[in-house]
Design a protein around this motif. Structure first.
Motif, PDB file in Angstrom:
ATOM      1  N   UNK A 153       0.835  -1.204   0.000  1.00 52.03           N
ATOM      2  CA  UNK A 153       0.000   0.000   0.000  1.00 52.03           C
ATOM      3  C   UNK A 153       0.869   1.252   0.000  1.00 52.03           C
ATOM      4  N   UNK A 154       1.881   1.267   0.843  1.00 51.32           N
ATOM      5  CA  UNK A 154       2.753   2.444   0.948  1.00 51.32           C
ATOM      6  C   UNK A 154       3.512   2.665  -0.353  1.00 51.32           C
ATOM      7  N   UNK A 155       4.038   1.597  -0.939  1.00 51.10           N
ATOM      8  CA  UNK A 155       4.783   1.737  -2.195  1.00 51.10           C
ATOM      9  C   UNK A 155       3.886   2.280  -3.299  1.00 51.10           C
ATOM     10  N   UNK A 156       2.661   1.750  -3.403  1.00 53.73           N
ATOM     11  CA  UNK A 156       1.737   2.249  -4.415  1.00 53.73           C
ATOM     12  C   UNK A 156       1.394   3.707  -4.201  1.00 53.73           C
TER      13      UNK A 156
ATOM     14  N   UNK B 189       2.148  11.669   2.666  1.00 52.33           N
ATOM     15  CA  UNK B 189       2.206  11.962   4.094  1.00 52.33           C
ATOM     16  C   UNK B 189       3.607  11.680   4.641  1.00 52.33           C
ATOM     17  N   UNK B 190       4.136  12.599   5.422  1.00 51.94           N
ATOM     18  CA  UNK B 190       5.489  12.417   5.956  1.00 51.94           C
ATOM     19  C   UNK B 190       5.561  11.270   6.952  1.00 51.94           C
ATOM     20  N   UNK B 191       4.435  10.864   7.531  1.00 49.81           N
ATOM     21  CA  UNK B 191       4.430   9.760   8.496  1.00 49.81           C
ATOM     22  C   UNK B 191       3.976   8.442   7.870  1.00 49.81           C
ATOM     23  N   UNK B 192       3.924   8.357   6.543  1.00 51.25           N
ATOM     24  CA  UNK B 192       3.478   7.144   5.877  1.00 51.25           C
ATOM     25  C   UNK B 192       4.499   6.030   6.062  1.00 51.25           C
ATOM     26  N   UNK B 193       4.032   4.894   6.602  1.00 54.76           N
ATOM     27  CA  UNK B 193       4.916   3.756   6.823  1.00 54.76           C
ATOM     28  C   UNK B 193       4.126   2.486   7.032  1.00 54.76           C
ATOM     29  N   UNK B 194       4.795   1.399   7.401  1.00 54.57           N
ATOM     30  CA  UNK B 194       4.125   0.109   7.520  1.00 54.57           C
ATOM     31  C   UNK B 194       4.780  -0.731   8.611  1.00 54.57           C
ATOM     32  N   UNK B 195       4.078  -1.805   8.995  1.00 56.63           N
ATOM     33  CA  UNK B 195       4.638  -2.742   9.965  1.00 56.63           C
ATOM     34  C   UNK B 195       3.813  -4.025   9.965  1.00 56.63           C
TER      35      UNK B 195
ATOM     36  N   UNK C  15      -0.625  -7.405   8.587  1.00 57.66           N
ATOM     37  CA  UNK C  15       0.118  -6.268   8.045  1.00 57.66           C
ATOM     38  C   UNK C  15      -0.708  -4.995   8.195  1.00 57.66           C
ATOM     39  N   UNK C  16      -0.021  -3.888   8.502  1.00 54.76           N
ATOM     40  CA  UNK C  16      -0.670  -2.591   8.680  1.00 54.76           C
ATOM     41  C   UNK C  16       0.127  -1.522   7.953  1.00 54.76           C
ATOM     42  N   UNK C  17      -0.565  -0.447   7.584  1.00 53.57           N
ATOM     43  CA  UNK C  17       0.146   0.760   7.175  1.00 53.57           C
ATOM     44  C   UNK C  17      -0.311   1.906   8.067  1.00 53.57           C
ATOM     45  N   UNK C  18       0.509   2.928   8.145  1.00 53.40           N
ATOM     46  CA  UNK C  18       0.303   4.020   9.091  1.00 53.40           C
ATOM     47  C   UNK C  18       0.377   5.346   8.340  1.00 53.40           C
ATOM     48  N   UNK C  19      -0.499   6.269   8.715  1.00 55.50           N
ATOM     49  CA  UNK C  19      -0.487   7.620   8.162  1.00 55.50           C
ATOM     50  C   UNK C  19      -1.145   8.541   9.178  1.00 55.50           C
ATOM     51  N   UNK C  20      -1.072   9.837   8.953  1.00 55.39           N
ATOM     52  CA  UNK C  20      -1.747  10.768   9.840  1.00 55.39           C
ATOM     53  C   UNK C  20      -3.265  10.622   9.693  1.00 55.39           C
ATOM     54  N   UNK C  21      -3.963  10.767  10.816  1.00 55.73           N
ATOM     55  CA  UNK C  21      -5.414  10.686  10.782  1.00 55.73           C
ATOM     56  C   UNK C  21      -5.996  11.868  10.014  1.00 55.73           C
ATOM     57  N   UNK C  22      -5.514  13.043  10.308  1.00 59.62           N
ATOM     58  CA  UNK C  22      -5.992  14.243   9.616  1.00 59.62           C
ATOM     59  C   UNK C  22      -4.832  15.192   9.388  1.00 59.62           C
ATOM     60  N   UNK C  23      -4.696  15.630   8.158  1.00 58.09           N
ATOM     61  CA  UNK C  23      -3.702  16.649   7.845  1.00 58.09           C
ATOM     62  C   UNK C  23      -4.239  17.472   6.679  1.00 58.09           C
ATOM     63  N   UNK C  24      -5.160  18.380   7.037  1.00 52.67           N
ATOM     64  CA  UNK C  24      -5.833  19.211   6.044  1.00 52.67           C
ATOM     65  C   UNK C  24      -6.636  18.338   5.063  1.00 52.67           C
TER      66      UNK C  24
END
Length: 467
Positions: free
Chosen positions: A344-347, A356-362, A373-382
């Motif tokens: 997901x993050x690569x796509x 998103x600057x906090x886009x990542x996975x684990x 598997x999970x990916x992570x991003x900000x909940x709200x950023x404009x």
């Protein structure tokens, strides 16, 4: 570094695909012989979702054929897999309907418009995404009460915008393409004389509202002070603190697991983002129900704070399962998928103009003992989006064209823009074909929606509405 074919050879690839599958061939949609019961397909897909949330998902999908469409990317992918294919692959969104586009902040704090959902991203034929977008426009036109000729004009105009954008992108230098983006402020200037005063004002309001949707705003709305500490406030079943979900696990054990999850996610960030992330500390975590198609997957929000309690960061941690396109695209693109969150993050990084600057996975061992598997991003950023149900035909035409331009840019970055542009050509055959396809496939969606609602009425599926 492998040597790429020259532009003339790449254009020839597109022209050969055009001979093999003429643009007019995309107009036809006929259900495959023996097409499976849509309710059965969807029920099987839900097998690993949280059963207590499925009635919410079903209730949201019952609302209308367009709402149903948002949760049925798998059904359309299976139907497209039986259709003629250009075999001109790119990185697909996999679920490019009109509600998966929207506004968000770039790292430079500019408000940009782009794709914003990549759960189903996967390599595949470019036309799959275009057909998904076109059908969503046809369904939106039906929901808004537009006549068929108006719906056809909306779809054709949007597909033309995709085709013409791809032609421009094919002629661009590579870095110029990579830096292209739909910046809202620049867009307002470019379209100023083409928009009515009412639409200019509406666009300005959408942008102003998006800029208020920040971690601080979400922090004030979703949290409260409890026993001297800031906590996420329960709003079941949509928002449930994690200790309420796993009462047999002590808070100390739970926080240790969550901190381990965050530490693993940290490793997926670039060095400068790791340093930024290290300035925050964990406070609380809750399960949050989001969207339509995602309901039932495991989705969390994590509250962290920086300098002090008034310096919050809210992250969304969302489960990533296999793409609905996996196994349906005959050419997987040579990409081995070892982690669905990373997929997901690569796509997203390939297709978005700015991510998103906090886009990542684990990958984690879940509370149920299963590896997920999970990916992570900000909940709200404009973050913001358009209210499609309030649009007249002119507004939906403009919005569809903006979505189509954005999709073309993403495809140009993820695939061979020269070959795709050569396939599409300079005439409107592809535009007209997809306008016809969108109407016929919208009929299929309405039939599937009727079967779905009948299953709820008959008691085969449980649904909860207004949640």
């Amino acid at each position: 570094m492998a040597r790429r074919p020259d532009p003339a050879s790449r254009a020839q690839t597109g022209r050969e695909a055009r001979k093999r599958v003429p643009p007019a061939a995309h107009a036809a949609y006929e259900p495959a012989a023996g097409r499976e019961d849509p309710v059965g397909v969807l029920t099987a897909e839900e097998g690993d979702r949280l059963p207590e949330l499925l009635p919410i998902r079903h209730g949201r999908m019952m609302a209308s054929p367009l709402a149903f469409y948002r949760g049925t990317a798998l059904l359309m992918a299976r139907d497209l897999a039986t259709a003629p294919s250009t075999e001109l692959d790119t990185h697909l969104c996999g679920d490019a309907h009109i509600f998966n586009f929207g506004l968000y902040a770039s790292p430079e704090r500019r408000l940009v418009f782009d794709l914003n959902d990549f759960d189903e991203t996967h390599p595949g034929p470019f036309e799959w995404d275009v057909k998904r977008l076109a059908t969503s426009l046809a369904l939106a036109g039906r929901e808004n009460g537009f006549k068929r000729r108006d719906r056809a004009a909306i779809v054709a105009s949007s597909v033309r915008a995709y085709r013409e954008a791809m032609t421009r992108f094919a002629a661009m230098r590579t870095l110029d393409l990579w830096y292209a983006r739909a910046d809202l402020d620049e867009l307002r200037e470019q379209l100023g004389d083409k928009l009515t005063r009412t639409r200019q004002e509406r666009l300005a309001r959408v942008g102003a509202k998006a800029r208020t949707r920040t971690s601080l705003q979400a922090y004030r709305k979703l949290t409260a002070e409890v026993d001297g500490r800031r906590r996420i406030v329960a709003d079941p079943p949509l928002l449930v603190p994690v200790e309420d979900l796993v009462p047999d696990v002590t808070r100390k054990q739970l926080e240790a697991q969550i901190i381990d999850l965050m530490a693993g996610y940290r490793d997926s960030l670039a060095d400068d983002r790791r340093r930024l992330f290290d300035a925050f500390q964990f406070v609380d975590m809750a399960r949050k129900v989001v969207g339509v198609g995602s309901v039932g997957t495991r989705c969390w929000i994590v509250l962290l704070t920086g300098r002090d309690p008034d310096d919050p960061l809210l992250l969304q941690v969302k489960e990533a399962g296999p793409s609905v396109l996996r196994g349906l695209v005959p050419r997987p693109g040579g990409t081995e998928i070892d982690n669905e969150g990373r997929r997901v993050v690569a796509g997203q990084r390939i297709m978005q103009a700015a991510s998103d600057i906090f886009l990542g996975w684990h990958r984690v061992e879940g509370f149920d003992g299963k590896t997920r598997d999970f990916y992570v991003r900000q909940l709200r950023d404009w973050k913001g989006g358009a209210t499609v149900q309030e649009m007249d035909a002119g507004a939906l035409t403009a919005y569809g064209s903006l979505c189509a331009w954005t999709l073309a840019r993403a495809h140009a970055c993820g695939g061979d823009r020269i070959a795709i542009a050569a396939y599409l050509g300079s005439r409107d055959r592809f535009d007209k074909a997809l306008a016809e396809f969108a109407e016929s496939y919208a009929d299929q969606v309405e039939a599937d929606h009727a079967a779905f609602t009948a299953a709820v009425r008959d008691g085969r599926l449980e649904a909860v509405t207004d949640v």
